[in-house]
Design an enzyme around this catalytic site. Structure first.
Site, mmCIF file in Angstrom:
data_model
loop_
_atom_site.group_PDB
_atom_site.id
_atom_site.type_symbol
_atom_site.label_atom_id
_atom_site.label_comp_id
_atom_site.label_asym_id
_atom_site.label_seq_id
_atom_site.Cartn_x
_atom_site.Cartn_y
_atom_site.Cartn_z
ATOM 1 N N CYS A 22 -5.486 -0.669 0.879
ATOM 2 C CA CYS A 22 -5.005 -1.662 1.650
ATOM 3 C C CYS A 22 -5.889 -2.461 2.716
ATOM 4 O O CYS A 22 -6.642 -3.240 2.097
ATOM 5 C CB CYS A 22 -3.633 -1.263 2.270
ATOM 6 N N GLU B 161 -0.701 7.012 -0.456
ATOM 7 C CA GLU B 161 -0.428 7.895 0.755
ATOM 8 C C GLU B 161 1.328 7.614 1.070
ATOM 9 O O GLU B 161 1.678 8.734 1.664
ATOM 10 C CB GLU B 161 -1.201 7.696 1.579
ATOM 11 N N HIS C 33 -0.952 1.685 -1.907
ATOM 12 C CA HIS C 33 -0.876 2.793 -0.876
ATOM 13 C C HIS C 33 -0.161 4.227 -1.706
ATOM 14 O O HIS C 33 1.027 4.403 -1.517
ATOM 15 C CB HIS C 33 0.432 2.461 0.103
#
Length: 236
Positions: A96, A185, A183
């Site tokens: 990102c 994560e 993303h």
């Protein structure tokens, strides 16, 4: 393998109970899908830096609420550090904000996307398959949370994937530096909390569509294996 985590923000305290701060999120992700990688945290947003590029075998740069073009001292220093990594042929993966930092630091351009916020689950369509993309997959569904996008690429870049809302969704610079806008994560609960919190800024319709999209399964595991394989390939 020791990988330096260049932490560019902190999870807001009101959301920390969901999955902890960014080091905890990334730690859980790699522990599950690439346990041979050990993350060493450097909170660069708090001016905590590696002593030199050789401190770790590779570096992973996180997301952030900041923009890469903000006039903030640690952001300027991070751009210099990314350029040092390139000069040293040191592997780098940006997520990102880190993806955008890779572009901006090496001569590309990042700005607010004309299409508005990119939020929720979207399909990353792979346009170029590379040998480290194992297991192979032509479409990866991933979570997004961004306003800025990479609009111009640095010299020597190759676009590896994108989507209608984000044409430069994944790109490589040379053989050692990689950026991905998504993303992998983020736990679903954290994305949902951010969407509710930012509803006024994002808009009701876009927020609701994004919240509904979070019900879809995502390919975080596949992409994390790719990122780990890229780092291993770049260090071999």
């Amino acid at each position: 393998m020791n990988v330096g985590l260049l932490q560019c923000d902190h999870v807001a305290e009101r959301f920390a109970h969901i999955a902890g701060d960014y080091p905890a999120m990334f730690g859980a992700l790699f522990e599950q899908y690439a346990p041979d990688i050990t993350l060493m945290n450097f909170a660069v947003c708090d001016d905590e830096w590696p002593e030199n590029t050789g401190d770790c075998a590779a570096y992973l740069c996180t997301g952030s609420r900041f923009s890469v073009y903000d006039d903030v001292p640690w952001i300027h220093r991070l751009k210099d550090f990314v350029r040092e990594l390139q000069a040293a042929n040191k592997p780098f993966v940006g997520i990102c904000f880190g993806h955008q930092m890779l572009a901006e630091a090496l001569g590309g351009r990042v700005a607010k996307a004309e299409s508005g916020w990119g939020v929720g689950v979207h399909a990353l369509e792979v346009s170029q398959t590379e040998n480290w993309m194992q297991p192979p997959q032509t479409v990866c569904r991933l979570q997004y949370m961004h306003q800025d996008q990479v609009l111009e690429l640095p010299t020597g870049s190759v676009v590896l994937g994108g989507s209608a809302h984000c044409p430069v969704g994944m790109f490589r610079v040379g053989q050692t530096m990689l950026g991905i806008q998504a993303h992998p994560e983020f736990p679903v609960a954290y994305s949902a909390a951010l969407l509710h919190d930012r509803r006024t800024r994002i808009g009701d319709a876009c927020t609701q569509t994004a919240l509904e999209s979070l019900q879809q399964s995502t390919d975080d595991g596949v992409v994390t294996q790719w990122l780990a394989a890229f780092v291993r390939h770049a260090t071999s």
